[in-house]
Design a protein around this motif. Structure first.
Motif: not given
Length: 374
Positions: A263-267, A270-277
């Motif tokens: 999960y962590f690797t896959a998301f 998205l986190a780097d783009k600021g879309k989620l934390k």
């Protein structure tokens, strides 16, 4: 529908339950109870362990052992399950709610000192998602003010703080083996006693306020009612199930950590783009992969994500509603402002994580969440 959770049968549960039944003793404190308690004491260095029927019961025992009285204050994080506070409310305590940190849903240790008064009797810390609170800071404050620390380690089996097992640091701690936890017995829990002052009395409270355990060891010639207590012991059937799980702890943990890492690797993009934390693991803590959560921008986005996943046959859930906003608390106390606790209540989403979650199902979950944000 991909479920949020699925209890895992590791292999020997039914065999051990059969052995317990055939032994002729299925009430508490038998062979399997002792095996489980010994396992924890030897593996994690706990001073003394007592299996209970739930983590709630373990917390209620802790409240009795700390001699919580009417008017005493107990500091509890607001972002937690109701049992964390209720165990102390039952003894007459006034609950003083602490806010979560900005880093993760754990209690913010930097704001703890400001909550302590002359009436503070105990601090209850919750290792949310199995991630350690800052225990050095918390224990230093407790020592300075001579107050007890109880670890609510319901989610924290096989997790560590600076190399020390969670549940081994506070004066007392409570674990859960509910079917949603890493290691399960359906319902079930455990009290850990790390302070020798509580050891003898804990056993008496555990045995309904009697010295029956001492009697069975031959230490007294008859057992009597000597203190308050209740029926906190689980049956041997529960302990037998639990012991089969403990035999497979390393295998279960390895699989859960693999799912968490996926999960962590896959998301991460998205986190780097600021879309989620994503969850933050402090440098002093380990990760036992109890849960994987995402943090959305708002309650509206959270609800939309959960609805979207359900429409795609994936069952994700939000978690705690802050206890300080509950009807029970607001009827009895003034309003308090705990913005970080409210943030996690509004924005946290828990994803399916269980031993038998297939790679294909996890990949589907990942793809749907990425599609939602894109």
């Amino acid at each position: 529908m991909i479920p949020f959770n699925k209890p895992y049968l590791s292999g020997n549960e039914l065999q051990y339950i059969g052995e317990a039944v055939q032994s002729g003793k299925i009430s508490g404190n038998g062979v399997f109870t002792k095996k489980c308690q010994q396992f924890f004491e030897e593996k994690y260095g706990f001073r003394r362990c007592l299996l209970t029927t739930s983590c709630t019961d373990a917390l209620e025992m802790a409240a009795i052992l700390c001699d919580i009285q009417v008017g005493d204050e107990v500091i509890v994080p607001s972002y937690t399950f109701v049992s964390t506070a209720n165990a102390f409310v039952l003894r007459g305590a006034k609950i003083v709610f602490a806010d979560s940190s900005e880093e993760n849903p754990n209690l913010d240790a930097t704001k703890l000192a400001s909550l302590i008064t002359s009436k503070t009797k105990a601090i209850v810390v919750v290792h949310y998602a199995g991630i350690a609170c800052d225990m050095d800071a918390i224990m230093a404050i407790a020592k300075k003010h001579q107050i007890y620390v109880i670890e609510d380690a319901a989610q924290a089996i096989d997790s560590f703080y600076k190399g020390r097992a969670l549940g081994s640091i506070g004066h007392l701690s409570a674990f859960s083996f509910h079917e949603t936890k890493n290691i399960i017995s359906g319902e079930g829990g455990m009290l850990v006693i790390n302070d020798e002052r509580f050891e003898k009395r804990a056993e008496i409270i555990w045995e309904k306020g009697t010295n029956r355990s001492a009697f069975w060891r031959g230490e007294v010639d008859k057992y009597n009612w000597v203190d308050i207590g209740s029926s906190f012991l689980p049956s041997e059937v529960v302990a037998a199930y639990l012991y089969a799980q403990l035999e497979n702890l390393e295998k279960i943990q390895a699989r859960r950590k693999q799912i968490w890492d996926n999960y962590f690797t896959a998301f991460k993009a998205l986190a780097d783009k600021g879309k989620l934390k994503l969850p933050v693991i402090p440098v002093y803590a380990t990760n036992n992969a109890h849960m994987f959560y995402l943090l959305t921008d708002s309650i509206e986005q959270r609800d939309a994500l959960i609805t979207y996943l359900k429409e795609n046959k994936i069952y994700a859930v939000f978690h705690y509603i802050s206890l300080h906003s509950s009807p029970f608390y607001q009827e009895k106390a003034r309003e308090v402002s705990l913005p970080m606790s409210d943030y996690y209540s509004d924005c946290l989403v828990r994803l399916p994580l269980f031993y038998e979650l297939s790679e294909a199902d996890q990949q589907l979950i990942i793809e749907k969440i990425i599609a939602f944000y894109n």
